[in-house]
Design a protein around this motif. Structure first.
Motif, PDB file in Angstrom:
ATOM      1  N   MET A 173      10.193  -1.390   2.735  1.00 56.39           N
ATOM      2  CA  MET A 173       9.009  -0.701   3.171  1.00 56.39           C
ATOM      3  C   MET A 173       7.993  -2.060   3.439  1.00 56.39           C
ATOM      4  N   LEU A 174       8.298  -2.588   4.509  1.00 56.46           N
ATOM      5  CA  LEU A 174       7.696  -4.092   5.049  1.00 56.46           C
ATOM      6  C   LEU A 174       6.863  -3.842   6.206  1.00 56.46           C
ATOM      7  N   PRO A 175       6.049  -4.835   6.446  1.00 58.31           N
ATOM      8  CA  PRO A 175       4.929  -4.774   7.466  1.00 58.31           C
ATOM      9  C   PRO A 175       5.495  -4.490   8.813  1.00 58.31           C
ATOM     10  N   SER A 183       7.702   0.618   9.857  1.00 61.97           N
ATOM     11  CA  SER A 183       7.144   0.856  11.324  1.00 61.97           C
ATOM     12  C   SER A 183       7.878  -0.201  12.183  1.00 61.97           C
ATOM     13  N   ILE A 231       0.841  -1.382  -0.126  1.00 59.46           N
ATOM     14  CA  ILE A 231       0.161   0.162   0.019  1.00 59.46           C
ATOM     15  C   ILE A 231       0.800   1.156   0.166  1.00 59.46           C
ATOM     16  N   MET A 232       1.989   1.303   0.838  1.00 59.86           N
ATOM     17  CA  MET A 232       2.852   2.381   1.126  1.00 59.86           C
ATOM     18  C   MET A 232       4.026   2.543  -0.103  1.00 59.86           C
ATOM     19  N   ASP A 245       9.496  -7.804  -4.655  1.00 59.72           N
ATOM     20  CA  ASP A 245       8.389  -7.736  -3.302  1.00 59.72           C
ATOM     21  C   ASP A 245       8.102  -9.584  -3.406  1.00 59.72           C
ATOM     22  N   LYS A 277      -0.306  -3.743  15.989  1.00 61.05           N
ATOM     23  CA  LYS A 277       1.216  -3.880  15.782  1.00 61.05           C
ATOM     24  C   LYS A 277       2.111  -3.049  16.145  1.00 61.05           C
TER      25      LYS A 277
HETATM   26  P1  NAD Z   1       1.549  -3.585   2.836  1.00 64.05           P
HETATM   27  O1  NAD Z   1       1.348  -5.022   3.613  1.00 64.05           O
HETATM   28  O2  NAD Z   1       0.632  -3.394   2.204  1.00 64.05           O
HETATM   29  O3  NAD Z   1       3.119  -3.930   2.067  1.00 64.05           O
HETATM   30  C1  NAD Z   1       4.156  -4.727   2.695  1.00 64.05           C
HETATM   31  C2  NAD Z   1       4.628  -5.263   1.453  1.00 64.05           C
HETATM   32  O4  NAD Z   1       5.990  -6.039   1.774  1.00 64.05           O
HETATM   33  C3  NAD Z   1       3.839  -6.295   0.719  1.00 64.05           C
HETATM   34  O5  NAD Z   1       3.679  -6.031  -0.588  1.00 64.05           O
HETATM   35  C4  NAD Z   1       4.264  -7.790   0.993  1.00 64.05           C
HETATM   36  O6  NAD Z   1       4.059  -8.672   0.012  1.00 64.05           O
HETATM   37  C5  NAD Z   1       5.707  -7.340   0.940  1.00 64.05           C
HETATM   38  N1  NAD Z   1       6.604  -8.334   2.019  1.00 64.05           N
HETATM   39  C6  NAD Z   1       6.335  -8.871   3.107  1.00 64.05           C
HETATM   40  N2  NAD Z   1       7.482  -9.531   3.580  1.00 64.05           N
HETATM   41  C7  NAD Z   1       8.494  -9.371   2.562  1.00 64.05           C
HETATM   42  C8  NAD Z   1       9.701  -9.904   2.409  1.00 64.05           C
HETATM   43  N3  NAD Z   1      10.438 -10.713   3.307  1.00 64.05           N
HETATM   44  N4  NAD Z   1      10.505  -9.887   1.567  1.00 64.05           N
HETATM   45  C9  NAD Z   1       9.907  -8.864   0.315  1.00 64.05           C
HETATM   46  N5  NAD Z   1       8.664  -8.304   0.592  1.00 64.05           N
HETATM   47  C10 NAD Z   1       8.143  -8.476   1.509  1.00 64.05           C
HETATM   48  O7  NAD Z   1       2.115  -2.759   4.495  1.00 64.05           O
HETATM   49  P2  NAD Z   1       2.164  -1.152   3.963  1.00 64.05           P
HETATM   50  O8  NAD Z   1       0.680  -0.530   4.352  1.00 64.05           O
HETATM   51  O9  NAD Z   1       2.590  -0.694   2.753  1.00 64.05           O
HETATM   52  O10 NAD Z   1       2.939  -0.847   5.198  1.00 64.05           O
HETATM   53  C11 NAD Z   1       4.387  -0.705   5.194  1.00 64.05           C
HETATM   54  C12 NAD Z   1       4.815  -0.267   6.848  1.00 64.05           C
HETATM   55  O11 NAD Z   1       4.324   1.232   6.593  1.00 64.05           O
HETATM   56  C13 NAD Z   1       4.475  -0.760   7.686  1.00 64.05           C
HETATM   57  O12 NAD Z   1       5.285  -1.052   8.859  1.00 64.05           O
HETATM   58  C14 NAD Z   1       3.330   0.288   8.258  1.00 64.05           C
HETATM   59  O13 NAD Z   1       3.056   0.272   9.777  1.00 64.05           O
HETATM   60  C15 NAD Z   1       3.886   1.448   7.810  1.00 64.05           C
HETATM   61  N6  NAD Z   1       2.959   2.455   7.738  1.00 64.05           N
HETATM   62  C16 NAD Z   1       1.751   2.194   7.122  1.00 64.05           C
HETATM   63  C17 NAD Z   1       0.620   3.167   6.787  1.00 64.05           C
HETATM   64  C18 NAD Z   1      -0.610   2.859   6.213  1.00 64.05           C
HETATM   65  O14 NAD Z   1      -1.552   3.675   6.063  1.00 64.05           O
HETATM   66  N7  NAD Z   1      -0.668   1.743   5.356  1.00 64.05           N
HETATM   67  C19 NAD Z   1       1.019   4.537   7.251  1.00 64.05           C
HETATM   68  C20 NAD Z   1       2.013   4.619   7.948  1.00 64.05           C
HETATM   69  C21 NAD Z   1       3.005   3.771   8.347  1.00 64.05           C
END
Ligand code: NAD
Length: 294
Positions: free
Chosen positions: A62-64, A94, A10-11, A30, A237
């Motif tokens: 930029m991972l979970p 984060s 997403i991010m 990814d 989380k």
């Molecule tokens: P998301 O789950 O949409 O994206 C994470 C991506 O990482 C996924 O596409 C997944 O396939 C990939 N991934 C997971 N493990 C992997 C690995 N070992 N190797 C390669 N790729 C891998 O998450 P997001 O919403 O993009 O959030 C990412 C970070 O940003 C999180 O830490 C979240 O807390 C933080 N964040 C999110 C938001 C929000 O509104 N979504 C806002 C601020 C901060």
């Protein structure tokens, strides 16, 4: 300058697109998500974190959460196996500050620089390139990648050494969660007292109680709109990382612990994927009242 970008969710996806639009050459990877749209915009595909790192000068992740960062950077086939000495890794996820420090120490042994640079702002600001980016690391490394970060964010602040970016992000998440809970508690009280919550919001928002969180969330709460936004399960989380960090430091976080239980209860009620503004639903249930239009 070639940038490896790992984690196109997403991010990460809109952040990577902003870097491509700014003229950077990207190598993207990814583990699960499709990345054809980025390849169509000129990014090269990598087959692993190791492959992306071997073809880049700077690697952004930029991972979970912490385990994903450990796997992608330090694990088998990860960044650490491909990256060249003198390169820089910027983890924008984060995660727990201790894990940032663990990654930094392992990379330092290979002559690689590390910054933790989590963001605030959510998907709309990732798309606009107006995220708030809070950075931990040394100033020289920070200055060397600041122009890249400025393509993704409108505020880029060096907070302290490695881990300080994620400490700032934990503080951010504690303040936001407690603020939403306080606003929810107060508006349910007003509604039970027979006073229109919207009128209370209008009356208090310009005073000491007003906040960015209040202005962003109350209109959605009163509309019954809990489309994320920022999902409750992501906030769980972040608060878990805050509680773990606090426990390690011997710091009591009584209010954070209380709001964590509220979030857990909402998840049990099936609202884990709802926006964190749905904290109000917990208070509504306790008092058997609904604010706004559902
Ligand atoms: P998301 O789950 O949409 O994206 C994470 C991506 O990482 C996924 O596409 C997944 O396939 C990939 N991934 C997971 N493990 C992997 C690995 N070992 N190797 C390669 N790729 C891998 O998450 P997001 O919403 O993009 O959030 C990412 C970070 O940003 C999180 O830490 C979240 O807390 C933080 N964040 C999110 C938001 C929000 O509104 N979504 C806002 C601020 C901060």
């Amino acid at each position: 300058m070639i940038i490896g970008f790992i984690g196109l969710g997403i991010m990460g996806r809109p952040m990577a697109k902003n870097l491509i639009s700014a003229g950077y050459k990207l190598v993207v990877y990814d583990k699960y998500a499709r990345i054809d749209d980025l390849a169509a915009q000129g990014a090269e595909k990598a087959v692993s974190g190791r492959d992306a790192a071997a073809r880049s000068d700077v690697v952004i992740t930029m991972l979970p959460n912490s385990p994903h960062v450990k796997e992608a950077i330090l694990g088998s086939g990860g960044v650490i196996e491909g990256i060249r000495p003198g390169s820089t890794v910027v983890d924008m996820s984060s995660i727990a500050p201790a894990v940032s420090q663990e990654a930094a120490a392992a990379l330092k042994d290979k002559g690689v620089n590390f910054l933790d640079a989590p963001v605030s702002g959510g998907e709309p600001k990732a798309v606009d390139g107006t995220l708030a980016i809070m950075v931990g690391g040394d100033r020289e490394t920070f200055e060397s990648v600041k122009p890249i970060l400025e393509k993704m964010g409108s505020s880029v602040v060096l907070v302290g050494g490695v881990g300080a970016g994620n400490v700032a992000k934990l503080a951010n998440q504690v303040i936001v969660a407690l603020n939403i809970a306080a606003v929810s508690e107060a508006l349910v009280l007003a509604a039970k007292a027979g006073v229109e919550p919207l009128a209370v919001f209008e009356a208090v928002k310009g005073g000491l109680a007003g906040s960015t969180v209040m202005n962003a969330k109350v209109p959605l709460i009163l509309d019954g709109n809990f489309k994320p936004g920022f999902r409750i399960e992501l906030h769980i989380k972040d608060l878990q990382n805050a509680l773990d960090t606090a426990q390690h430091l011997g710091v009591p976080l009584p209010l954070t612990a209380e709001v964590m239980e509220i979030l857990q209860a909402l998840k049990v009620d099936g609202l884990g994927a709802s926006d964190h503004g749905a904290i109000v639903r917990y208070y509504e249930k306790l008092s058997k009242i609904e604010l706004g239009n559902r």
